[in-house]
Design a protein around this motif. Sequence first.
Motif, PDB file in Angstrom:
ATOM      1  N   TRP A  71      -9.251   1.334  10.629  1.00  9.97           N
ATOM      2  CA  TRP A  71     -10.265   0.672   9.819  1.00  9.97           C
ATOM      3  C   TRP A  71     -11.119   1.701   9.078  1.00  9.97           C
ATOM      4  O   TRP A  71     -11.523   1.492   7.939  1.00  9.97           O
ATOM      5  CB  TRP A  71     -11.119  -0.222  10.723  1.00  9.97           C
ATOM      6  CG  TRP A  71     -12.217  -0.933  10.010  1.00  9.97           C
ATOM      7  CD1 TRP A  71     -12.092  -1.960   9.111  1.00  9.97           C
ATOM      8  CD2 TRP A  71     -13.611  -0.662  10.116  1.00  9.97           C
ATOM      9  NE1 TRP A  71     -13.329  -2.334   8.665  1.00  9.97           N
ATOM     10  CE2 TRP A  71     -14.290  -1.555   9.271  1.00  9.97           C
ATOM     11  CE3 TRP A  71     -14.361   0.253  10.857  1.00  9.97           C
ATOM     12  CZ2 TRP A  71     -15.662  -1.561   9.136  1.00  9.97           C
ATOM     13  CZ3 TRP A  71     -15.735   0.232  10.726  1.00  9.97           C
ATOM     14  CH2 TRP A  71     -16.366  -0.658   9.879  1.00  9.97           C
ATOM     15  N   VAL A  72     -11.376   2.853   9.725  1.00 11.85           N
ATOM     16  CA  VAL A  72     -12.219   3.903   9.149  1.00 11.85           C
ATOM     17  C   VAL A  72     -11.489   4.694   8.071  1.00 11.85           C
ATOM     18  O   VAL A  72     -12.103   5.154   7.108  1.00 11.85           O
ATOM     19  CB  VAL A  72     -12.729   4.844  10.270  1.00 11.85           C
ATOM     20  CG1 VAL A  72     -13.370   6.103   9.711  1.00 11.85           C
ATOM     21  CG2 VAL A  72     -13.698   4.107  11.176  1.00 11.85           C
ATOM     22  N   THR A  73     -10.201   4.874   8.211  1.00  9.43           N
ATOM     23  CA  THR A  73      -9.474   5.670   7.223  1.00  9.43           C
ATOM     24  C   THR A  73      -9.389   4.905   5.904  1.00  9.43           C
ATOM     25  O   THR A  73      -9.270   3.677   5.895  1.00  9.43           O
ATOM     26  CB  THR A  73      -8.058   6.028   7.712  1.00  9.43           C
ATOM     27  OG1 THR A  73      -7.354   4.831   8.000  1.00  9.43           O
ATOM     28  CG2 THR A  73      -8.099   6.927   8.930  1.00  9.43           C
ATOM     29  N   PRO A  74      -9.451   5.631   4.793  1.00  8.74           N
ATOM     30  CA  PRO A  74      -9.460   4.964   3.486  1.00  8.74           C
ATOM     31  C   PRO A  74      -8.078   4.521   2.991  1.00  8.74           C
ATOM     32  O   PRO A  74      -7.954   4.007   1.894  1.00  8.74           O
ATOM     33  CB  PRO A  74     -10.049   6.038   2.559  1.00  8.74           C
ATOM     34  CG  PRO A  74      -9.707   7.331   3.209  1.00  8.74           C
ATOM     35  CD  PRO A  74      -9.702   7.064   4.692  1.00  8.74           C
ATOM     36  N   TYR A  75      -7.062   4.726   3.794  1.00 13.57           N
ATOM     37  CA  TYR A  75      -5.712   4.325   3.399  1.00 13.57           C
ATOM     38  C   TYR A  75      -5.132   3.431   4.490  1.00 13.57           C
ATOM     39  O   TYR A  75      -5.604   3.402   5.612  1.00 13.57           O
ATOM     40  CB  TYR A  75      -4.813   5.546   3.164  1.00 13.57           C
ATOM     41  CG  TYR A  75      -4.970   6.635   4.208  1.00 13.57           C
ATOM     42  CD1 TYR A  75      -4.230   6.608   5.383  1.00 13.57           C
ATOM     43  CD2 TYR A  75      -5.868   7.680   4.019  1.00 13.57           C
ATOM     44  CE1 TYR A  75      -4.388   7.590   6.346  1.00 13.57           C
ATOM     45  CE2 TYR A  75      -6.025   8.671   4.974  1.00 13.57           C
ATOM     46  CZ  TYR A  75      -5.290   8.611   6.134  1.00 13.57           C
ATOM     47  OH  TYR A  75      -5.441   9.580   7.092  1.00 13.57           O
ATOM     48  N   ASP A  76      -4.109   2.685   4.143  1.00 12.91           N
ATOM     49  CA  ASP A  76      -3.493   1.720   5.050  1.00 12.91           C
ATOM     50  C   ASP A  76      -2.302   2.370   5.759  1.00 12.91           C
ATOM     51  O   ASP A  76      -1.181   2.365   5.242  1.00 12.91           O
ATOM     52  CB  ASP A  76      -3.056   0.485   4.263  1.00 12.91           C
ATOM     53  CG  ASP A  76      -2.506  -0.624   5.133  1.00 12.91           C
ATOM     54  OD1 ASP A  76      -2.309  -0.423   6.345  1.00 12.91           O
ATOM     55  OD2 ASP A  76      -2.277  -1.729   4.588  1.00 12.91           O
ATOM     56  N   THR A 119     -14.010  11.985   9.849  1.00 16.52           N
ATOM     57  CA  THR A 119     -14.971  11.720   8.780  1.00 16.52           C
ATOM     58  C   THR A 119     -15.524  13.019   8.209  1.00 16.52           C
ATOM     59  O   THR A 119     -15.666  13.165   6.991  1.00 16.52           O
ATOM     60  CB  THR A 119     -16.106  10.817   9.303  1.00 16.52           C
ATOM     61  OG1 THR A 119     -15.527   9.604   9.816  1.00 16.52           O
ATOM     62  CG2 THR A 119     -17.095  10.475   8.207  1.00 16.52           C
ATOM     63  N   ARG A 157     -12.866  14.615   6.071  1.00 18.09           N
ATOM     64  CA  ARG A 157     -12.695  13.831   4.845  1.00 18.09           C
ATOM     65  C   ARG A 157     -13.833  14.052   3.855  1.00 18.09           C
ATOM     66  O   ARG A 157     -13.635  14.028   2.648  1.00 18.09           O
ATOM     67  CB  ARG A 157     -12.605  12.351   5.217  1.00 18.09           C
ATOM     68  CG  ARG A 157     -12.229  11.470   4.064  1.00 18.09           C
ATOM     69  CD  ARG A 157     -12.164  10.037   4.494  1.00 18.09           C
ATOM     70  NE  ARG A 157     -13.120   9.322   3.669  1.00 18.09           N
ATOM     71  CZ  ARG A 157     -13.778   8.261   4.023  1.00 18.09           C
ATOM     72  NH1 ARG A 157     -13.635   7.752   5.200  1.00 18.09           N
ATOM     73  NH2 ARG A 157     -14.594   7.668   3.195  1.00 18.09           N
ATOM     74  N   LYS A 194     -11.610  16.282   0.616  1.00 22.22           N
ATOM     75  CA  LYS A 194     -12.182  15.087  -0.016  1.00 22.22           C
ATOM     76  C   LYS A 194     -11.116  14.187  -0.636  1.00 22.22           C
ATOM     77  O   LYS A 194     -11.338  12.999  -0.812  1.00 22.22           O
ATOM     78  CB  LYS A 194     -13.222  15.489  -1.047  1.00 22.22           C
ATOM     79  CG  LYS A 194     -14.434  16.153  -0.432  1.00 22.22           C
ATOM     80  CD  LYS A 194     -15.440  16.548  -1.469  1.00 22.22           C
ATOM     81  CE  LYS A 194     -16.608  17.238  -0.792  1.00 22.22           C
ATOM     82  NZ  LYS A 194     -17.627  17.668  -1.711  1.00 22.22           N
ATOM     83  N   ASP A 195      -9.962  14.739  -0.936  1.00 19.75           N
ATOM     84  CA  ASP A 195      -8.872  13.973  -1.543  1.00 19.75           C
ATOM     85  C   ASP A 195      -7.822  13.544  -0.518  1.00 19.75           C
ATOM     86  O   ASP A 195      -6.684  13.274  -0.863  1.00 19.75           O
ATOM     87  CB  ASP A 195      -8.223  14.781  -2.656  1.00 19.75           C
ATOM     88  CG  ASP A 195      -7.592  16.085  -2.156  1.00 19.75           C
ATOM     89  OD1 ASP A 195      -7.908  16.520  -1.029  1.00 19.75           O
ATOM     90  OD2 ASP A 195      -6.793  16.668  -2.914  1.00 19.75           O
ATOM     91  N   SER A 253      -7.241  10.829   1.124  1.00 18.30           N
ATOM     92  CA  SER A 253      -6.606   9.529   0.926  1.00 18.30           C
ATOM     93  C   SER A 253      -5.444   9.624  -0.054  1.00 18.30           C
ATOM     94  O   SER A 253      -4.332   9.180   0.242  1.00 18.30           O
ATOM     95  CB  SER A 253      -7.642   8.517   0.423  1.00 18.30           C
ATOM     96  OG  SER A 253      -7.056   7.248   0.293  1.00 18.30           O
ATOM     97  N   GLU A 255      -1.506   9.191   0.871  1.00 20.74           N
ATOM     98  CA  GLU A 255      -0.769   8.137   0.169  1.00 20.74           C
ATOM     99  C   GLU A 255       0.422   8.695  -0.599  1.00 20.74           C
ATOM    100  O   GLU A 255       1.450   8.028  -0.727  1.00 20.74           O
ATOM    101  CB  GLU A 255      -1.707   7.374  -0.761  1.00 20.74           C
ATOM    102  CG  GLU A 255      -2.659   6.472   0.006  1.00 20.74           C
ATOM    103  CD  GLU A 255      -3.735   5.840  -0.853  1.00 20.74           C
ATOM    104  OE1 GLU A 255      -3.930   6.281  -2.022  1.00 20.74           O
ATOM    105  OE2 GLU A 255      -4.398   4.928  -0.356  1.00 20.74           O
TER     106      GLU A 255
END
Length: 137
Positions: A34-39, A95, A98, A103-104, A106, A110
């Motif tokens: 849930w916390v990670t910005p990617y699925d 976090t 990240r 910072k990139d 995600s 992906e």
Amino acid sequence: MFDLQGFVASAAAFLVAFLAAGLFTAAFKVIYQWVTPYDEAKLIREGNVAAALALGGALIGYVLPLASALSHTVSLLEFCAWAALAGVIQIAAFTLIRMTVMKDVSARIERGELAAGVYLSSISLAVGLINAACMTS
């Protein structure tokens, strides 16, 4: 001679500890994803090795201190407190990485960049080992 009563008591304690550790691990996985910005689930289904490495490292990094807590605590409540703290520390480490170093992350995960997955996995394992070692005192 086999001590059946002792075995039953030990087996019951084992099952309670195993169940608690399993539930904490499942909860950590859900919260981490849930916390990670990617699925992660979608990416892993698509064959994204970087996402699998990052998630796998986070899970192992979390389970290492759980194993330490199981070995060093004397009550289920104490184990639960250490398990919760271990999860907070593992998520805080992700976090921090990240927001500062990668910072990139995600976009890199992906795209399936193995270097990003290995780096995240390594950080998670390192944090987990330190976390586990700190629980021995």
